[in-house]
Design an enzyme around this catalytic site. Sequence first.
Site, PDB file in Angstrom:
ATOM      1  N   ASP A  43       0.883  -1.163   0.000  1.00  0.00           N
ATOM      2  CA  ASP A  43       0.000   0.000   0.000  1.00  0.00           C
ATOM      3  C   ASP A  43       0.923   1.216   0.000  1.00  0.00           C
ATOM      4  O   ASP A  43       1.512   1.568   1.019  1.00  0.00           O
ATOM      5  CB  ASP A  43      -0.879  -0.038   1.257  1.00  0.00           C
ATOM      6  N   LYS A 105       2.900  11.224  -3.749  1.00  0.00           N
ATOM      7  CA  LYS A 105       1.819  10.491  -4.414  1.00  0.00           C
ATOM      8  C   LYS A 105       0.819  11.432  -5.097  1.00  0.00           C
ATOM      9  O   LYS A 105       0.185  11.066  -6.069  1.00  0.00           O
ATOM     10  CB  LYS A 105       1.119   9.646  -3.353  1.00  0.00           C
ATOM     11  N   GLU A 206      -7.285   0.889  -4.246  1.00  0.00           N
ATOM     12  CA  GLU A 206      -7.250   0.789  -2.774  1.00  0.00           C
ATOM     13  C   GLU A 206      -8.569   0.307  -2.166  1.00  0.00           C
ATOM     14  O   GLU A 206      -8.566  -0.596  -1.326  1.00  0.00           O
ATOM     15  CB  GLU A 206      -6.828   2.132  -2.178  1.00  0.00           C
ATOM     16  N   ASP A 228     -12.585   6.009   2.922  1.00  0.00           N
ATOM     17  CA  ASP A 228     -11.129   6.086   3.095  1.00  0.00           C
ATOM     18  C   ASP A 228     -10.692   7.540   3.230  1.00  0.00           C
ATOM     19  O   ASP A 228     -10.640   8.280   2.241  1.00  0.00           O
ATOM     20  CB  ASP A 228     -10.457   5.422   1.872  1.00  0.00           C
TER      21      ASP A 228
END
Length: 580
Positions: A43, A105, A206, A228
């Site tokens: 992850d 990211k 994800e 999330d």
Amino acid sequence: MLAPAVAKAAAQAPGLDEHGLPKTVFLPPPVPLSGTGPVIGIDLGTTNSCVALLSNGRPLVLRSREGYNTIPSVISLNAQNKLLVSHRAKNQLVLRPQHTIYGAKRLVGRPYDSAVVNQVRERFHYDIVPDSAGRAAVRLADTALSLEEVQALILRECKEMAEAHLNQKVERAVVTVPAYYSEPQREAVRKSGILAGLKVERILNEPTSAALAYGLNRELNKKVLVYDLGGGTFDATILKIEKNVFEVLGTGGDVFLGGIDFDNLIVDYLLARFQEKEGITFTGDGIALSRVSDAAERAKMGLSERSTFEVHIPMLMMDDSGRPRDLRVVLSRQELEKICEPLLSRTIDVVRDVLLDAKLKAAEVDDIILVGGMSRMPLVRDKLKSLFGKGAQASVNADEAVALGAALYSGSVDKVSSVVLIDVLPMTVGVAMPGGAFKRVIERNSPLPAQRSFAINTTKDNEAFLELSIFQGEDSHISANEYLGTVRIEGLPKGPKGSVRVAVTLKLDSECVLHVEAREYSTRKEVKATLATRYSPEELQKQLQVSKESVKAAEERRGADLKERAGGFWSFVKKALGRK
Ligand code: AMP
């Protein structure tokens, strides 16, 4: 003209090698990978990353050298010019904010000249510079680094953790990405893998990964919401789980809504209280501000466990008479909730939209899975409970679920498996029309794989090739959407203008990779179509005869949207730091 710092870095901007991979600074050139051996699950998070693998058929999260289950996704150069990764790098964040790269990211795979990069540039302490292909890169000391290399350094750390655990070489991984990641961002992750010495066997979304961790091999028949809320972004996804078939029914999110935005609001509040109490305005430097951000985050996390938290920052700044002033504020959970309420309400609005996309009522969702560190805030649970009338699943670990799902999925890479994943397209894919209008071809939330065909004609006599520029996004004008590249269709038969017709098919495979096919109508023969050309924004505007006014209007639409999301904090910071 470029500012001097940018000009210096741009002069040595990272370029691409003969394989199309970014040239590396800290990593050795990539070597061919064997494509065999164990597969690990990673992850690769905005704030933290987590690595897991299958051990006797069960997924296991690995511990870092320091004994943690996750590692900070941070790299830094210390005062001795030594490269640090993960925990040791994060320790530099307050001391050397300009030499510490976090949040890569958000930037990876994005053009330098994009609205997102412009927005992020204002908020981050390090320099963001263009690479030789016009994409965003970062500057560490005097060196320009590609974001693929930054991500690769974190992936390499994950790989080394797995190698230390298994006592053997690891060259393969399943890596997770946000569901809304565009095509170039997914491609960038694959490249990062190669630079780190890892073949990315599968890119997994994800939320799907978190759902796998929750529901694989449990014979479930349920609809679940994955909520999330991480350090930098928020997304909400509804999946239908039927035995081992995981089908996404709807997904949505906000790339500018995460823990850092909550921290910023708390900083705002703390500095206002400081001003009130001390009777002076905060005029500290970047390091002082980093100390306040750090304290704000600690207070936020502390208040998930208790009802009050004392923030004390000794000697935050000197006043005009040279006297040191402390910041000392006792923050209650109630105050924190009031500060955070508007941001959390935005996440609930996204959840409502996703329910609409999935054509479901709240009561039809069976379970709620919480992912991301921020979802530990008690107000998140309260808000979801009042919308859904039920609490979230306690069995899922918010920090580890995504990596655990990736590790579980790694078990099906080498064999025929009963696991079926059906994802959806996160953003509409379409083509540019003359003048810059965006023609939607495959709509967002279409199940993957997906394909659509449409026809185009030549517009000149004996035209030898046609070009088609492809974009991804929701705006009606291409300037506010993301450019994926230009397809060149070659080898057309000769004929007067309009007589040669080509059927173009855009195909998105199950991993959201775009393929283009073209077939000439009269001969039904396939003609060559390659998505390899990238024009600069200026070239595109000229070719498509896009007016300056329409570009400006689209940019304003997008800019206003981003500004609204960013809140007022950064203008305050810039004022405090005396920047324009
Ligand atoms: P992630 O990207 O999932 O690692 O999430 C990191 C974010 O979660 C950061 O903004 C943290 O401040 C936040 N976070 C971690 N633990 C907690 C907690 N117990 N309560 C509130 N926020 C937290």
